[in-house]
Scaffold this motif. Structure first.
Motif, mmCIF file in Angstrom:
data_model
loop_
_atom_site.group_PDB
_atom_site.id
_atom_site.type_symbol
_atom_site.label_atom_id
_atom_site.label_comp_id
_atom_site.label_asym_id
_atom_site.label_seq_id
_atom_site.Cartn_x
_atom_site.Cartn_y
_atom_site.Cartn_z
ATOM 1 N N GLY A 670 0.786 -1.233 0.000
ATOM 2 C CA GLY A 670 0.000 0.000 0.000
ATOM 3 C C GLY A 670 0.811 1.272 0.000
ATOM 4 N N GLY A 671 2.138 1.163 -0.244
ATOM 5 C CA GLY A 671 2.983 2.356 -0.210
ATOM 6 C C GLY A 671 2.605 3.380 -1.274
ATOM 7 N N LEU A 672 2.229 2.907 -2.476
ATOM 8 C CA LEU A 672 1.817 3.838 -3.535
ATOM 9 C C LEU A 672 0.521 4.539 -3.143
ATOM 10 C CD1 LEU A 672 1.781 3.252 -7.349
ATOM 11 C CD2 LEU A 672 -0.322 3.912 -6.202
ATOM 12 N N HIS A 673 -0.436 3.790 -2.623
ATOM 13 C CA HIS A 673 -1.697 4.397 -2.204
ATOM 14 C C HIS A 673 -1.450 5.473 -1.146
ATOM 15 C CE1 HIS A 673 -3.494 0.933 -4.243
ATOM 16 N NE2 HIS A 673 -4.703 1.449 -4.054
ATOM 17 N N THR A 674 -0.548 5.165 -0.213
ATOM 18 C CA THR A 674 -0.244 6.133 0.849
ATOM 19 C C THR A 674 0.445 7.366 0.283
ATOM 20 O OG1 THR A 674 -0.042 4.354 2.489
ATOM 21 C CG2 THR A 674 1.007 6.466 3.012
ATOM 22 N N LYS A 675 1.428 7.161 -0.582
ATOM 23 C CA LYS A 675 2.158 8.291 -1.168
ATOM 24 C C LYS A 675 1.221 9.210 -1.941
ATOM 25 C CE LYS A 675 6.352 8.057 -3.004
ATOM 26 N NZ LYS A 675 7.490 7.765 -3.913
ATOM 27 N N TRP A 676 0.250 8.623 -2.641
ATOM 28 C CA TRP A 676 -0.676 9.419 -3.439
ATOM 29 C C TRP A 676 -1.888 9.891 -2.644
ATOM 30 C CZ3 TRP A 676 -0.948 6.442 -8.779
ATOM 31 C CH2 TRP A 676 0.287 6.584 -9.436
ATOM 32 N N GLY A 677 -1.990 9.499 -1.361
ATOM 33 C CA GLY A 677 -3.101 9.947 -0.537
ATOM 34 C C GLY A 677 -4.423 9.311 -0.910
ATOM 35 N N LEU A 678 -4.385 8.059 -1.358
ATOM 36 C CA LEU A 678 -5.593 7.377 -1.821
ATOM 37 C C LEU A 678 -5.733 6.016 -1.152
ATOM 38 C CD1 LEU A 678 -5.328 8.237 -5.633
ATOM 39 C CD2 LEU A 678 -6.977 9.172 -4.011
ATOM 40 N N ASN A 679 -5.625 5.975 0.164
ATOM 41 C CA ASN A 679 -5.684 4.702 0.875
ATOM 42 C C ASN A 679 -7.020 3.998 0.691
ATOM 43 O OD1 ASN A 679 -3.120 4.243 2.175
ATOM 44 N ND2 ASN A 679 -3.529 6.076 3.372
ATOM 45 N N ASN A 680 -8.086 4.772 0.467
ATOM 46 C CA ASN A 680 -9.406 4.165 0.252
ATOM 47 C C ASN A 680 -9.750 4.035 -1.227
ATOM 48 O OD1 ASN A 680 -9.954 3.978 3.046
ATOM 49 N ND2 ASN A 680 -10.542 6.143 3.092
ATOM 50 N N GLY A 681 -8.785 4.270 -2.083
ATOM 51 C CA GLY A 681 -8.997 4.130 -3.510
ATOM 52 C C GLY A 681 -9.333 5.445 -4.189
ATOM 53 N N GLY A 682 -9.230 5.447 -5.502
ATOM 54 C CA GLY A 682 -9.528 6.630 -6.295
ATOM 55 C C GLY A 682 -8.974 6.471 -7.698
ATOM 56 N N VAL A 683 -9.350 7.390 -8.577
ATOM 57 C CA VAL A 683 -8.889 7.377 -9.962
ATOM 58 C C VAL A 683 -8.080 8.641 -10.216
ATOM 59 C CG1 VAL A 683 -9.545 7.278 -12.393
ATOM 60 C CG2 VAL A 683 -10.937 6.097 -10.683
ATOM 61 N N VAL A 684 -6.840 8.447 -10.677
ATOM 62 C CA VAL A 684 -5.967 9.565 -11.016
ATOM 63 C C VAL A 684 -5.885 9.643 -12.539
ATOM 64 C CG1 VAL A 684 -3.699 10.600 -10.715
ATOM 65 C CG2 VAL A 684 -4.626 9.107 -8.924
ATOM 66 N N VAL A 685 -6.400 10.729 -13.103
ATOM 67 C CA VAL A 685 -6.328 10.937 -14.542
ATOM 68 C C VAL A 685 -5.075 11.744 -14.833
ATOM 69 C CG1 VAL A 685 -7.431 11.916 -16.579
ATOM 70 C CG2 VAL A 685 -8.834 10.922 -14.749
ATOM 71 N N VAL A 686 -4.203 11.192 -15.673
ATOM 72 C CA VAL A 686 -2.925 11.836 -15.993
ATOM 73 C C VAL A 686 -2.859 12.129 -17.483
ATOM 74 C CG1 VAL A 686 -0.412 11.572 -15.952
ATOM 75 C CG2 VAL A 686 -1.784 10.728 -14.049
ATOM 76 N N ARG A 687 -2.502 13.355 -17.797
ATOM 77 C CA ARG A 687 -2.387 13.806 -19.182
ATOM 78 C C ARG A 687 -1.239 13.095 -19.888
ATOM 79 N NH1 ARG A 687 -2.401 20.281 -18.299
ATOM 80 N NH2 ARG A 687 -0.371 19.908 -19.250
#
Length: 733
Positions: A670-687
């Motif tokens: 879960g290190g990536l989720h923690t780093k991105w602040g999305l421990n409960n999930g989410g969608v990151v749209v990247v250009r």
């Protein structure tokens, strides 16, 4: 001792200095109509050309008035964000890194504190602060000709070459709706090299009188600080290049030395008491395996006080011997034995910025024309001092920013005016920040007081020393490129709930991440590519190449708790109302080797059935990241997630996650989720350029649709619906 300039020889019409190995240019222009015409084959023009060649489907003409690429001198510093971008254009990134001299440390030298003649080291710092999350915490030193050679080879791999030597003469806007820009070009004679009064190289290019007229949909001026494309925009279309000159004269000297100066292989900023300043920048080795350094040297304080001759008048009289003598004076008591000089030039410092990066709508000769058919990039837009290492880097990012926009528009996915206007908005704002920073930094480096900060004159010597270091550290985010950000616009939704109209329920994950921000580059993180169990930097999994679309990182969190939301997202993505079905490319995307791809990404090139290896719409890369040990996950556990199955990753290698046990893969889940602040999930749209567009909850499908609807356009052509993703029974292994 004073050296002689290294002689360059020709072989088979190619320069053989160093590893300047590049394909032969084209010499004839056999078409009269083009999609894109690029004027200038420096870093900006070649980055744009290479990117468009990678995307494929575009008819691109790249011209340069010189008969050969750069062979010595000019730009040479590659900053961390640019390295990151190049690593998304492999093998360019690895090639540039391997050939470069990497600088991980900066040192600051000042006059001796005891008042005696000479300098002493005041401070040593690592190149950039650790907390900036930079993949390669260094600056690369590599001569511009080697960089150009890398781009030229990359272009050739994708079917593109530069046409030389042709010079741009003028453009006019016409009533042709498809190809409104008419351009006049002239064939030039081969470059003739001479020297000025001081011995610095001058390149003379004479016209042949052979003219050619062509038409294009887009014209891009990447032709440097004296841009002829910009000149036409200034003369006919009220575009302005505004700025100021600083009356300080500097020289750049590429040389091989033998010295007792201890920081010769580090970036060193040196200020003497009476003789000006010196900036040492390590570079690659020459043909003999000897390490080159670039010396930026202040040369108008050589006699102990500032010269009264204006910098613009004095520059042509400065010789390499004058520069070497200045280095000896500034660096006293350290000795420099100059074994060879590869190149040198002399220049005053100026900060100037163009008023428009793209030509707005207007009229010419009673013809009305639409906006955004003529663009500028690189030094054609902004000129400044080279010591902060921003010119080439900013130029490359300018070109990247323009390339993916043109690609999406010409592939039929994007609203032309809406998307292309954001190029000026975002890059002009960045150019303004660059000019403001450089005005302060260059003045302080030269021992001057910045014009906009007269209060700094009140600082004593120690305070000025500290302030100079603080300016550099304070602006590290900008100078690395990693901290360059874009404000809220149609591409960057800084408050997804307010701008996108996403639902705001207490028990959903509709809140945007507090650690990822729209308009900022995506923070690098590690994950495990499930299909091969390979640890990868997730930002490099989709390269900057065909098809040139968006990445959607679906952070699934714990599947046990988020499966209902993931299933709801799956149902929407499989429906006709989904952006996957609404926005498709035209026929230009079907001309590549592997459908939409020149080369399929490793995560898709797996041998698995289409349900697990074929995307619904390759312009939207859906990357499912599960917070679970890779040894504790099976493909049938995601069989019900339709289009989310094709790119599967496990969040079990990024540091900072939860330690579940001592078993392999459980050390940090879960290190990536923690780093991105999305421990409960989410969608990151990247250009396509690696910047975050928006961050929304797993169940905020309306937010996703409204984001893409802001700048994309629906099309019934080129639809590539795969029924495997609609039938969950057939999709199972």
């Amino acid at each position: 001792m004073a050296p002689s300039t290294v002689e360059e020889h020709k072989s088979a019409d190619k320069r053989v200095y160093g590893t300047h190995d590049y394909p032969d240019p084209l010499t004839h222009i056999d078409r009269t109509v083009w999609d894109v015409v690029i004027v200038g084959a420096g870093p900006a023009g070649l980055m744009l050309a290479s990117s468009l060649a990678r995307f494929g489907g575009h008819e691109v003409l790249v011209i340069d008035e010189r008969s050969e690429p750069t062979t010595a001198g000019r730009a040479d510093g590659i900053q961390p964000r640019t390295i990151e971008v190049m690593k998304n254009m492999e093998p360019l990134g690895s090639e540039f890194f391997a050939k470069s001299a990497a600088s991980y440390e900066r040192t600051f030298w000042d006059p001796r504190s005891d008042g005696k003649r000479g300098i002493e080291r005041n401070r040593r710092v690592q190149s950039f602060p650790t907390n900036m999350e930079i993949e390669d915490n260094c600056t690369l030193g590599l001569q511009q000709g080697l960089i150009e050679g890398g781009y030229l080879r990359d272009m050739e791999r994708h079917g593109q070459r530069v046409t030389r030597p042709w010079a741009f003469r003028e453009f006019i806007m016409t009533s042709d709706e498809q190809h409104p820009v008419q351009i006049t070009l002239e064939k030039m004679a081969p470059v003739q090299s001479t020297t000025n009064e001081g011995g610095a190289p001058i390149y003379t290019i004479k016209p042949t009188g052979e003219l050619k007229t062509i038409r294009t949909r887009y014209l891009v001026g990447c032709d440097g600080g004296r841009s002829k494309v910009r000149s036409v925009m200034e003369e006919k279309h009220k575009v302005e290049m505004k700025g100021d000159w600083v009356d300080t004269l500097w020289a750049a000297l590429d040389c091989v030395v033998e010295t007792d100066f201890p920081d010769v292989r580090k970036i060193a900023a040196i200020h003497s008491r009476n003789h000006g300043a010196l900036y040492i920048f390590p570079r690659e080795n020459n043909d003999q395996g000897e390490p080159i350094i670039r010396c930026y040297t202040q040369v108008n304080r050589l006699q102990g006080e500032k010269s009264k001759v204006h910098a613009l008048e004095a520059r042509d009289k400065v010789t390499s011997e004058v520069v070497m003598r200045a280095i000896q004076e500034i660096a006293h008591p350290y000795h420099f034995n100059f074994k060879s000089v590869e190149w040198f030039t002399c220049y005053p410092i100026g900060q100037r910025l163009v008023s428009r990066y793209s030509l707005p709508a207007g009229s010419e000769n009673n013809v009305n024309f639409a906006a955004h058919h003529v663009f500028l990039a690189g030094d054609a837009c902004h000129t400044h001092s080279p010591k902060a290492g921003q010119g080439m880097n900013t130029a490359i990012i300018d070109a990247q920013a323009l390339a993916w926009r043109i690609n999406l528009v010409e592939k039929g996915l994007a609203k032309r005016e809406t998307l292309l206007e954001t190029y000026h908005d975002e890059r002009h704002s960045t150019g303004r920040k660059l000019i403001d920073f450089d005005a302060e930094y260059a003045a302080l480096f030269s021992g001057e007081i910045p014009k906009g900060q007269p209060e700094l004159a009140k600082l004593n010597e120690e305070e000025r020393k500290q302030h100079f270091v603080e300016v550099q550290r304070r602006n590290a985010g900008f100078t690395t490129g990693a901290g360059v950000f874009y404000t809220d616009n149609v591409l960057n939704h800084t408050d997804s709930r307010k701008r996108l109209g996403a639902r705001q329920s207490v028990d959903s994950s509709s809140q945007s991440s507090k650690k990822l921000q729209a308009g900022w580059r995506l923070t690098p993180a590690w994950a495990t590519r499930y299909i091969s169990s390979k640890p990868v930097r997730i930002i490099h999994e989709i390269q900057f190449t065909a098809p040139g679309g968006f990445r959607l990182y679906v952070c699934a969190g714990d599947l046990k708790s988020t499966r209902p939301q993931l299933q709801q997202l799956t149902r929407h993505l499989s429906s006709n109302k989904s952006f996957l079905q609404l926005y498709h490319s035209n026929e230009k995307a079907n001309k590549l080797k592997h459908g939409y791809y020149h080369q399929k990404p490793d995560v898709l090139n797996s041998g698995l059935p289409p349900a697990y290896s074929q995307e619904v719409n390759p312009f939207f890369h859906l990357m499912l990241i599960v917070k679970r040990n890779r040894f504790d996950l099976e493909l049938d556990q995601i069989a019900d997630l339709g289009p989310l199955r094709t790119m599967l990753y496990c969040d079990d290698v990024e540091a900072g996650g939860q330690r579940l046990s001592d078993l392999d893969g459980d050390e940090s889940v879960g290190g990536l989720h923690t780093k991105w602040g999305l421990n409960n999930g989410g969608v990151v749209v990247v250009r396509p350029d690696g910047y975050v567009g928006c961050v929304v909850g797993l169940d905020d499908v309306e937010a996703l649709e409204r984001y893409f609807a802001g700048f994309l356009q629906s099309s019934q052509t080129g639809a590539n619906t795969n029924s495997n993703f609609r039938d969950s029974a057939e999709a199972r292994l």
